[in-house]
Design an enzyme around this catalytic site. Structure first.
Site, PDB file in Angstrom:
ATOM      1  N   GLU A  74       0.737  -1.224   0.017  1.00  0.00           N
ATOM      2  CA  GLU A  74      -0.014  -0.009   0.281  1.00  0.00           C
ATOM      3  C   GLU A  74       0.907   1.439  -0.144  1.00  0.00           C
ATOM      4  OE1 GLU A  74      -3.387   0.919  -0.028  1.00  0.00           O
ATOM      5  OE2 GLU A  74      -2.394   2.974   0.132  1.00  0.00           O
ATOM      6  N   ASP A 121      -7.158   2.457  -8.301  1.00  0.00           N
ATOM      7  CA  ASP A 121      -7.388   3.943  -8.598  1.00  0.00           C
ATOM      8  C   ASP A 121      -7.520   3.834 -10.346  1.00  0.00           C
ATOM      9  OD1 ASP A 121      -7.109   4.726  -6.164  1.00  0.00           O
ATOM     10  OD2 ASP A 121      -5.165   5.308  -6.383  1.00  0.00           O
ATOM     11  N   LYS A 125      -8.138   9.860 -16.784  1.00  0.00           N
ATOM     12  CA  LYS A 125      -7.791  10.542 -17.918  1.00  0.00           C
ATOM     13  C   LYS A 125      -7.064   9.766 -18.709  1.00  0.00           C
ATOM     14  CE  LYS A 125      -7.941  15.182 -15.764  1.00  0.00           C
ATOM     15  NZ  LYS A 125      -7.330  15.997 -14.908  1.00  0.00           N
ATOM     16  N   ASP A 157     -15.361  -0.546  -9.755  1.00  0.00           N
ATOM     17  CA  ASP A 157     -16.755  -0.209 -10.107  1.00  0.00           C
ATOM     18  C   ASP A 157     -16.534   0.781 -11.405  1.00  0.00           C
ATOM     19  OD1 ASP A 157     -15.368   2.107  -8.814  1.00  0.00           O
ATOM     20  OD2 ASP A 157     -17.379   3.127  -8.972  1.00  0.00           O
ATOM     21  N   THR A 195     -15.108  -5.161   0.049  1.00  0.00           N
ATOM     22  CA  THR A 195     -14.012  -4.253   0.442  1.00  0.00           C
ATOM     23  C   THR A 195     -14.655  -2.887   0.900  1.00  0.00           C
ATOM     24  OG1 THR A 195     -13.625  -2.776  -1.373  1.00  0.00           O
ATOM     25  CG2 THR A 195     -12.353  -5.105  -1.028  1.00  0.00           C
ATOM     26  N   TYR A 197     -14.377  -0.088  -0.336  1.00  0.00           N
ATOM     27  CA  TYR A 197     -14.795   0.849  -1.399  1.00  0.00           C
ATOM     28  C   TYR A 197     -16.149  -0.113  -1.886  1.00  0.00           C
ATOM     29  CZ  TYR A 197     -11.944   4.950  -2.245  1.00  0.00           C
ATOM     30  OH  TYR A 197     -11.256   6.026  -2.055  1.00  0.00           O
ATOM     31  N   GLU A 198     -15.906  -1.277  -1.948  1.00  0.00           N
ATOM     32  CA  GLU A 198     -17.226  -1.935  -2.621  1.00  0.00           C
ATOM     33  C   GLU A 198     -18.533  -1.789  -1.946  1.00  0.00           C
ATOM     34  OE1 GLU A 198     -15.779  -6.048  -3.003  1.00  0.00           O
ATOM     35  OE2 GLU A 198     -17.855  -6.827  -3.464  1.00  0.00           O
TER      36      GLU A 198
HETATM   37  C1  LIG Z   1      -9.404   3.122  -4.005  1.00  0.00           C
HETATM   38  S1  LIG Z   1      -8.353   2.660  -2.691  1.00  0.00           S
HETATM   39  C2  LIG Z   1      -9.065   1.151  -2.630  1.00  0.00           C
HETATM   40  C3  LIG Z   1      -8.554   0.380  -1.305  1.00  0.00           C
HETATM   41  C4  LIG Z   1      -9.238  -0.942  -0.879  1.00  0.00           C
HETATM   42  N1  LIG Z   1      -8.598  -1.977  -1.971  1.00  0.00           N
HETATM   43  C5  LIG Z   1     -10.870  -1.029  -0.897  1.00  0.00           C
HETATM   44  O1  LIG Z   1     -11.315  -1.775  -1.861  1.00  0.00           O
HETATM   45  O2  LIG Z   1     -11.304  -0.628  -0.309  1.00  0.00           O
HETATM   46  C6  LIG Z   1      -6.995   2.415  -3.863  1.00  0.00           C
HETATM   47  C7  LIG Z   1      -5.966   2.057  -2.997  1.00  0.00           C
HETATM   48  O3  LIG Z   1      -4.641   1.792  -3.633  1.00  0.00           O
HETATM   49  C8  LIG Z   1      -3.603   2.376  -3.246  1.00  0.00           C
HETATM   50  N2  LIG Z   1      -2.661   2.790  -4.506  1.00  0.00           N
HETATM   51  C9  LIG Z   1      -2.975   3.294  -5.639  1.00  0.00           C
HETATM   52  N3  LIG Z   1      -2.057   3.248  -6.302  1.00  0.00           N
HETATM   53  C10 LIG Z   1      -0.803   2.402  -5.691  1.00  0.00           C
HETATM   54  C11 LIG Z   1       0.494   2.012  -6.115  1.00  0.00           C
HETATM   55  N4  LIG Z   1       0.724   2.334  -7.200  1.00  0.00           N
HETATM   56  N5  LIG Z   1       1.115   1.177  -5.175  1.00  0.00           N
HETATM   57  C12 LIG Z   1       0.488   0.894  -3.882  1.00  0.00           C
HETATM   58  N6  LIG Z   1      -0.586   1.441  -3.521  1.00  0.00           N
HETATM   59  C13 LIG Z   1      -1.503   2.087  -4.248  1.00  0.00           C
HETATM   60  C14 LIG Z   1      -4.208   3.690  -2.684  1.00  0.00           C
HETATM   61  O4  LIG Z   1      -3.294   4.407  -1.738  1.00  0.00           O
HETATM   62  C15 LIG Z   1      -5.530   3.350  -1.939  1.00  0.00           C
HETATM   63  O5  LIG Z   1      -5.287   2.946  -0.994  1.00  0.00           O
END
Ligand SMILES: C[S@@+](CC[C@H](N)C(=O)[O-])C[C@H]1O[C@@H](n2cnc3c(N)ncnc32)[C@H](O)[C@@H]1O
Length: 216
Positions: A74, A121, A125, A157, A195, A197-198
């Protein structure tokens, strides 16, 4: 397909005072060197979640599967701290912080037997496509660190990220299966662990999309 109207995800985390100091209390759970991950685990199979957020999914996997080991990567140290605080007696879970795109090239080959990308994420874009965690170079990197035939599971999503992922898999001649536009209504996903977010997106009435493929 590019849907630029999608928002960029933003997970809120309150600023934690003395974060570095607090994290030190969990040094035994936090791996520092991506080149020596294998040394920190016993012979049980090892699975990886990238971007575990507050860690609920990975912690639940570790509880349900004591016969397997789990590593979470993370970017946010604050989230890692939250997750590590919940480990309790579990001895089959470890964590690493940093941007996975920098860590992957340093990792050993054939290390993991499974990979989970939950609500990565979407980087909606078009010019940011290389940052998406299913960009084809990363899919190739995943193949290298995964044992051949390992299960990769992706939930989102985001229609942008989902369509992009299918295109990248297709370009690499990889076969997606259990593809669904309604994960919660799909019997093939009945073992699903939702999760944070889910749950949030689902409560907003959004469909959850999912797919699986096997590494080569
Ligand atoms: C939208 S959140 C989803 C969190 C969790 N997986 C959930 O579904 O509830 C995306 C997570 O991925 C982490 N993240 C995004 N890009 C990353 C990367 N390149 N390396 C490590 N972590 C990353 C972000 O810090 C964030 O906590």
């Amino acid at each position: 397909m590019e849907l630029t109207t999608e928002r960029v995800y933003w997970m809120r985390v309150r600023k934690i005072k003395n974060l570095e100091q607090k994290i030190k209390a969990y040094d035994h759970l936090l791996l520092k060197n991506p080149g020596t991950i294998g040394q920190h685990f016993d012979q049980k199979s090892l699975e990886l979640e990238i971007g575990f957020g507050k860690g609920d999914f990975l912690l639940e996997m570790a509880r349900r599967h004591p016969e397997r080991n789990f590593l979470g990567i993370e970017r946010s140290s604050a989230f890692a701290l939250k997750a590590m605080r919940e480990v309790g007696d579990l001895d089959n879970i470890r964590f690493m912080t940093g941007n996975v795109q920098n860590l992957l090239p340093l990792m050993e080959d054939n290390l993991f037997s499974g990979l989970y990308l939950n609500f990565s994420d979407p980087w909606p874009k078009p010019r940011h496509y290389k940052r998406r965690l299913t960009y084809r170079q990363l899919l190739l990197d995943y193949d290298r660190i995964l044992k051949p035939g390992s299960l990769v599971q992706i939930k989102t999503d985001s229609k942008t990220l989902f369509a992009f992922t299918l295109e990248e898999l297709f370009a690499l001649k990889k076969q997606a299966f259990d593809v669904t536009l309604d994960l919660h209504g799909d019997a093939r996903w009945k073992e699903n662990i939702p999760t944070i977010y889910e749950e949030k997106f689902s409560a907003q009435g959004k469909s959850i999309l999912g797919l699986r493929y096997r590494s080569e």
